[in-house]
Scaffold this motif. Structure first.
Motif, PDB file in Angstrom:
ATOM      1  N   LEU A 163       0.840  -1.617  -0.194  1.00  0.00           N
ATOM      2  CA  LEU A 163      -0.043   0.244   0.114  1.00  0.00           C
ATOM      3  C   LEU A 163       0.808   0.718   0.187  1.00  0.00           C
ATOM      4  N   LEU A 164       2.082   1.134   0.366  1.00  0.00           N
ATOM      5  CA  LEU A 164       3.045   1.988   0.861  1.00  0.00           C
ATOM      6  C   LEU A 164       3.469   2.927  -0.830  1.00  0.00           C
ATOM      7  N   LEU A 169       8.550  -3.568  -3.906  1.00  0.00           N
ATOM      8  CA  LEU A 169       9.960  -2.961  -3.881  1.00  0.00           C
ATOM      9  C   LEU A 169      10.073  -1.820  -4.133  1.00  0.00           C
ATOM     10  N   SER A 170       9.085  -1.277  -4.670  1.00  0.00           N
ATOM     11  CA  SER A 170       9.187   0.237  -4.445  1.00  0.00           C
ATOM     12  C   SER A 170       8.820   1.038  -3.179  1.00  0.00           C
ATOM     13  N   GLY A 171       7.962   0.602  -2.615  1.00  0.00           N
ATOM     14  CA  GLY A 171       8.081   0.169  -1.057  1.00  0.00           C
ATOM     15  C   GLY A 171       8.398  -0.220  -0.062  1.00  0.00           C
ATOM     16  N   LYS A 172       9.507  -1.424  -0.884  1.00  0.00           N
ATOM     17  CA  LYS A 172      10.314  -1.489   0.475  1.00  0.00           C
ATOM     18  C   LYS A 172      11.469  -0.336   0.446  1.00  0.00           C
ATOM     19  N   PHE A 173      11.717  -0.224  -0.944  1.00  0.00           N
ATOM     20  CA  PHE A 173      12.811   0.792  -0.748  1.00  0.00           C
ATOM     21  C   PHE A 173      12.731   2.178  -0.168  1.00  0.00           C
ATOM     22  N   VAL A 184      12.862   5.181   4.695  1.00  0.00           N
ATOM     23  CA  VAL A 184      13.391   6.266   6.310  1.00  0.00           C
ATOM     24  C   VAL A 184      13.249   5.515   7.509  1.00  0.00           C
ATOM     25  N   ALA A 185      13.905   4.551   6.868  1.00  0.00           N
ATOM     26  CA  ALA A 185      14.418   3.777   8.274  1.00  0.00           C
ATOM     27  C   ALA A 185      15.986   4.196   8.385  1.00  0.00           C
ATOM     28  N   MET A 186      16.779   4.557   6.717  1.00  0.00           N
ATOM     29  CA  MET A 186      18.020   4.919   7.758  1.00  0.00           C
ATOM     30  C   MET A 186      18.214   6.316   7.864  1.00  0.00           C
ATOM     31  N   LEU A 187      17.403   6.937   7.328  1.00  0.00           N
ATOM     32  CA  LEU A 187      17.659   7.994   8.194  1.00  0.00           C
ATOM     33  C   LEU A 187      17.091   8.692   9.368  1.00  0.00           C
ATOM     34  N   GLY A 188      16.619   8.273   9.750  1.00  0.00           N
ATOM     35  CA  GLY A 188      16.142   7.649  11.335  1.00  0.00           C
ATOM     36  C   GLY A 188      15.157   8.218  11.474  1.00  0.00           C
TER      37      GLY A 188
END
Length: 108
Positions: free
Chosen positions: A13-14, A93-97, A102-106
């Motif tokens: 969905l994201l 795949l684009s949602g996982k990216f 977002v997780a990498m940016l904290g």
């Protein structure tokens, strides 16, 4: 429903949400719908700038085109199924990216 299944649905969905937001934003700013023909002659900075946009907006464009073909009277189940599966997998795949970014940016 397991946590993994819920996470997969969330990511799907994201991905579709990001694709829809990008394609709709493009249409608001350019007054024409986003398509795979936005490269022009295929050279220059503009063509290179469209690649990341199309990577994330493609699920929306694929589904919009599939719905348009269906409404035009060409009833082909296999074509609709292939378009839906392709857009769904691309969206995951684009949602996982997006989740990883977002997780990498904290932020999450």
């Amino acid at each position: 429903m397991s946590a993994d299944a819920l996470h997969s649905i969330y990511v799907l969905l994201l991905g579709f949400s990001v694709a829809g937001a990008l394609a709709t934003g493009y249409q608001v700013f350019t007054a024409r719908p986003a398509s795979f023909n936005i490269f022009g002659d295929g050279t220059g900075v503009a063509a290179v700038a469209h690649v990341p946009f199309l990577v994330f907006a493609a699920p929306f464009i694929i589904m919009r085109n599939a719905i348009f073909v269906r409404r035009s009277g060409l009833d082909n189940f296999v074509t609709a199924m292939v378009a839906t599966v392709t857009a769904g997998l691309w969206s995951v795949l684009s949602g996982k990216f997006v989740v990883a970014a977002v997780a990498m940016l904290g932020l999450a």
